[in-house]
Design a protein around this motif. Structure first.
Motif, PDB file in Angstrom:
ATOM      1  N   LEU A   1      -1.941 -23.019   4.771  1.00 20.97           N
ATOM      2  CA  LEU A   1      -2.316 -23.461   6.087  1.00 20.97           C
ATOM      3  C   LEU A   1      -1.821 -22.409   6.924  1.00 20.97           C
ATOM      4  N   ARG A   2      -0.856 -21.824   6.630  1.00 24.46           N
ATOM      5  CA  ARG A   2      -0.225 -20.840   7.504  1.00 24.46           C
ATOM      6  C   ARG A   2      -1.141 -19.526   7.505  1.00 24.46           C
ATOM      7  N   ASP A   3      -1.975 -19.231   6.578  1.00 23.42           N
ATOM      8  CA  ASP A   3      -2.875 -18.366   6.638  1.00 23.42           C
ATOM      9  C   ASP A   3      -3.903 -18.386   7.689  1.00 23.42           C
ATOM     10  N   ILE A   4      -4.388 -19.470   8.210  1.00 22.09           N
ATOM     11  CA  ILE A   4      -5.343 -19.687   9.110  1.00 22.09           C
ATOM     12  C   ILE A   4      -4.930 -20.422  10.444  1.00 22.09           C
TER      13      ILE A   4
ATOM     14  N   HIS B   1     -12.251 -21.665  11.738  1.00 26.67           N
ATOM     15  CA  HIS B   1     -11.678 -22.308  10.652  1.00 26.67           C
ATOM     16  C   HIS B   1     -11.527 -23.603  11.114  1.00 26.67           C
ATOM     17  N   TYR B   2     -11.590 -24.314  12.350  1.00 24.61           N
ATOM     18  CA  TYR B   2     -11.452 -25.799  12.615  1.00 24.61           C
ATOM     19  C   TYR B   2     -12.008 -26.745  11.541  1.00 24.61           C
ATOM     20  N   PRO B   3     -13.323 -26.560  11.359  1.00 25.40           N
ATOM     21  CA  PRO B   3     -13.939 -27.382  10.310  1.00 25.40           C
ATOM     22  C   PRO B   3     -13.148 -27.501   9.044  1.00 25.40           C
ATOM     23  N   LEU B   4     -12.375 -26.398   8.793  1.00 21.00           N
ATOM     24  CA  LEU B   4     -11.699 -26.355   7.386  1.00 21.00           C
ATOM     25  C   LEU B   4     -10.348 -27.233   7.698  1.00 21.00           C
ATOM     26  N   LEU B   5      -9.762 -27.125   9.076  1.00 27.07           N
ATOM     27  CA  LEU B   5      -8.638 -28.091   9.063  1.00 27.07           C
ATOM     28  C   LEU B   5      -9.023 -29.496   9.138  1.00 27.07           C
TER      29      LEU B   5
ATOM     30  N   ASP C   1      -8.006 -25.086   0.266  1.00 26.40           N
ATOM     31  CA  ASP C   1      -8.875 -24.344  -0.505  1.00 26.40           C
ATOM     32  C   ASP C   1      -9.964 -23.773   0.546  1.00 26.40           C
ATOM     33  N   GLY C   2      -9.840 -22.745   1.037  1.00 30.73           N
ATOM     34  CA  GLY C   2     -10.569 -22.096   2.031  1.00 30.73           C
ATOM     35  C   GLY C   2     -11.900 -21.410   1.163  1.00 30.73           C
ATOM     36  N   GLY C   3     -11.730 -21.254   0.090  1.00 32.50           N
ATOM     37  CA  GLY C   3     -13.038 -20.496  -0.594  1.00 32.50           C
ATOM     38  C   GLY C   3     -13.174 -19.118  -0.307  1.00 32.50           C
ATOM     39  N   PHE C   4     -11.967 -18.382   0.477  1.00 30.57           N
ATOM     40  CA  PHE C   4     -12.156 -16.902   0.586  1.00 30.57           C
ATOM     41  C   PHE C   4     -10.629 -16.374   0.832  1.00 30.57           C
ATOM     42  N   GLY C   5     -10.589 -15.182   0.701  1.00 27.54           N
ATOM     43  CA  GLY C   5      -9.474 -14.589   0.640  1.00 27.54           C
ATOM     44  C   GLY C   5      -8.466 -14.461   1.864  1.00 27.54           C
TER      45      GLY C   5
END
Length: 110
Positions: free
Chosen positions: A3-6, A29-33, A100-104
């Protein structure tokens, strides 16, 4: 990724209630949160620490979530012998949550 990555985080306390905000570095990135940082996951992460409910408040205008956790500070700051009576380290623990962000590296992702 973690989570700290975004996102970054802040904590607060009142009595035996702790709140943790999770703020996206980038609003994209809010939708991912929303999808992955659920009250159930936060409650599971803090099993044995948070004895009460975990309620999530959504703040889309600032791409943030705020989690309010009842019975989370061992009775409250003036009643607990815990080293972290205010629960300030809880934000670091939450930012270690695997998502799981699906990207680096999402901070530089499109």
């Amino acid at each position: 990724m973690r989570l700290r990555d975004i996102a970054h985080s802040r904590t607060g306390d009142k009595g035996n209630i702790s709140n943790i905000s999770v703020i996206a570095f980038d609003e994209k990135h809010y939708p991912l949160l929303l999808a992955q940082v659920t009250p159930e996951r936060v409650k599971a992460l803090f099993a044995g620490i948070v004895e009460g409910s975990v309620v999530r408040y959504e703040l889309p205008a600032i791409a943030a979530l705020n989690f309010v956790m009842d019975q989370a500070l061992g009775g409250g700051v003036t009643r607990s012998l815990a080293l972290d009576a205010h629960g300030k380290s809880l934000s670091s623990a939450l930012l270690d949550l695997e998502i799981d962000g699906g990207f680096g590296d999402t901070r530089s992702a499109p």
